[in-house]
Write an enzyme that holds these catalytic residues in place. Structure first.
Site, PDB file in Angstrom:
ATOM      1  N   HIS A  39      56.635  45.572  44.308  1.00 29.22           N
ATOM      2  CA  HIS A  39      55.752  44.504  43.840  1.00 29.22           C
ATOM      3  C   HIS A  39      56.403  43.155  44.177  1.00 29.22           C
ATOM      4  O   HIS A  39      57.564  42.924  43.830  1.00 29.22           O
ATOM      5  CB  HIS A  39      55.562  44.632  42.333  1.00 29.22           C
TER       6      HIS A  39
ATOM      7  N   ASP B  35      44.362  47.965  48.088  1.00 29.66           N
ATOM      8  CA  ASP B  35      43.402  47.043  47.488  1.00 29.66           C
ATOM      9  C   ASP B  35      42.572  46.449  48.615  1.00 29.66           C
ATOM     10  O   ASP B  35      43.068  46.302  49.743  1.00 29.66           O
ATOM     11  CB  ASP B  35      44.141  45.878  46.785  1.00 29.66           C
ATOM     12  N   VAL B  36      41.359  46.023  48.308  1.00 31.47           N
ATOM     13  CA  VAL B  36      40.506  45.446  49.354  1.00 31.47           C
ATOM     14  C   VAL B  36      40.631  43.926  49.432  1.00 31.47           C
ATOM     15  O   VAL B  36      40.313  43.325  50.463  1.00 31.47           O
ATOM     16  CB  VAL B  36      39.027  45.862  49.147  1.00 31.47           C
ATOM     17  N   ASP B  37      41.153  43.307  48.369  1.00 35.67           N
ATOM     18  CA  ASP B  37      41.251  41.839  48.362  1.00 35.67           C
ATOM     19  C   ASP B  37      42.524  41.400  49.090  1.00 35.67           C
ATOM     20  O   ASP B  37      43.318  40.604  48.583  1.00 35.67           O
ATOM     21  CB  ASP B  37      41.196  41.286  46.929  1.00 35.67           C
TER      22      ASP B  37
ATOM     23  N   ASP C  36      51.950  37.469  48.704  1.00 37.27           N
ATOM     24  CA  ASP C  36      50.962  36.472  48.312  1.00 37.27           C
ATOM     25  C   ASP C  36      51.627  35.123  48.575  1.00 37.27           C
ATOM     26  O   ASP C  36      52.726  34.865  48.060  1.00 37.27           O
ATOM     27  CB  ASP C  36      50.635  36.646  46.821  1.00 37.27           C
TER      28      ASP C  36
ATOM     29  N   GLU D 268      48.074  51.204  37.954  1.00 41.47           N
ATOM     30  CA  GLU D 268      49.404  50.804  38.448  1.00 41.47           C
ATOM     31  C   GLU D 268      50.507  51.284  37.492  1.00 41.47           C
ATOM     32  O   GLU D 268      51.590  51.678  37.934  1.00 41.47           O
ATOM     33  CB  GLU D 268      49.465  49.284  38.617  1.00 41.47           C
TER      34      GLU D 268
ATOM     35  N   VAL E 188      33.522  47.580  45.405  1.00 39.68           N
ATOM     36  CA  VAL E 188      32.281  47.616  44.635  1.00 39.68           C
ATOM     37  C   VAL E 188      31.980  46.244  44.037  1.00 39.68           C
ATOM     38  O   VAL E 188      32.853  45.394  43.911  1.00 39.68           O
ATOM     39  CB  VAL E 188      32.288  48.698  43.522  1.00 39.68           C
TER      40      VAL E 188
ATOM     41  N   TYR F 124      33.287  42.601  45.099  1.00 36.74           N
ATOM     42  CA  TYR F 124      34.406  42.814  46.024  1.00 36.74           C
ATOM     43  C   TYR F 124      33.958  43.309  47.389  1.00 36.74           C
ATOM     44  O   TYR F 124      34.770  43.426  48.297  1.00 36.74           O
ATOM     45  CB  TYR F 124      35.439  43.767  45.410  1.00 36.74           C
TER      46      TYR F 124
END
Ligand code: 2GW
Ligand code: MN
Length: 294
Positions: free
Chosen positions: A175, A153-155, A268, A245, A65, A68
């Protein structure tokens, strides 16, 4: 006095355990203390698993949304290359700009559903809204459409194979910041007033909400529990440290995942210890936080 002494001793013992390094390496194991497999490259036979999952239908749930929405096409295109290739996949994409969605070219057996969703003002609410939507879809739509659901997540972009080895009744991902940490350093919600409260001494791993999944029925139970926790906190005018989370981590303390994904499945490239991660299968997209969040 005796009780106090006992607690003190227990505390010392824990500290010793932590110092010995046993606990610190938990996140590098291939089995959890309750014998759930932790999936690393080389721990599974993909050909056997693909045979077992002949006909399995998999859903991929994603929210895009406001700004994003820009992440959606690269996310979906990378999923076409790497996510459950050769299997039946339904994407469940939620956005406030249904008409702006650019659809990628989909392989046979793959479907894109685009659903309208309200854009919350606060980003924390956007992120948490996903749980509420999950409670509805895992109850009403998904049971007849898919067998397993994966939430992401979309990112992010898929950067290497992510296949049926990640399927299980209830699956969560370590994580990437905390997989070498001592449990007391996990960023669980630590205020007893929150529904997501996890006391020191409890909890096995810190899981990231950017990738988890399971049987539709299991994600229904998980989302109902998390949504309840979110609402309980809202009534008290508080919010857990890491939004849903935190509630996800709370749920997984009391409902142990049956399978755990190593940080190969959430990475990442800005993070340290990358040399421990042979395959970087699902990568965070580097973004300008200021620009994308306002
Ligand atoms: C907007 C401003 C600030 C933060 C998020 C957003 C935002 C998020 C947005 O404008 N539109 C949107 O669709 N989202 C969705 O929420 C999107 O799917 C995104 O991937 C997800 C979580 O937000 P994100 O990716 O910015 O948060 P991260 O990468 O810091 O994620 C971790 O922490 C979150 C809670 O604070 C979630 O638990 C998330 O699952 C975690 O990975
Ligand atoms: Mn994210």
């Amino acid at each position: 006095k005796v009780a106090e002494k006992a607690i003190e001793l227990e505390h010392c013992e824990r500290k010793l355990l932590l110092k010995s390094g046993n606990m610190r390496k938990m996140g590098l194991n291939v089995l959890s203390p309750w014998l759930a497999p932790i999936i690393w490259d080389g721990t599974y036979n993909i050909d056997m698993l693909n045979q077992q999952h002949n006909g399995t239908r998999i859903g991929l749930f994603v929210f895009a949304v406001k700004k994003y929405i820009r992440f959606l096409l690269p996310f979906l295109e990378s999923a076409e290359r790497y996510f459950m290739v050769g299997h039946k996949v339904t994407y469940y994409a939620f956005t406030d700009k249904v008409n702006d969605v650019v659809k990628p070219k989909l392989a046979d057996g793959r479907i894109l559903q685009i659903h309208d969703v309200v854009a919350d003002q606060r980003w924390q609410d956007v992120s948490m809204r996903r749980m509420e939507i999950l409670t509805v879809f895992t109850k009403e739509h998904m049971p007849k459409e898919i067998d397993y659901l994966v939430c992401a997540d979309v990112d992010m972009v898929f950067n290497d194979h992510v296949g049926v080895e990640i399927l299980g009744d209830l699956v969560a991902t370590l994580h990437p910041v905390y997989f070498l940490s001592e449990p007391d350093a996990f960023s669980y919600e630590r205020r007893p007033i929150s529904a997501a409260y996890i006391p020191y001494g409890l909890g096995d791993f810190y899981y990231m909400a950017a990738l988890y999944g399971g049987k539709v029925e299991e994600i229904y139970k998980l989302s109902v529990s998390c949504q309840k926790g979110i609402m309980k906190d809202k009534e008290k005018d508080i919010e857990a440290a890491w939004q849903e989370e935190s509630h996800l981590n709370w749920y997984l303390v009391y409902n142990k995942p049956t399978k755990i994904l190593s940080p190969e499945y959430l990475w990442d490239t800005n993070l340290p210890n990358g040399e421990l991660i042979k395959k970087k299968r699902f990568l965070a997209v580097h973004k300008n936080h200021q620009e994308v969040r306002n």
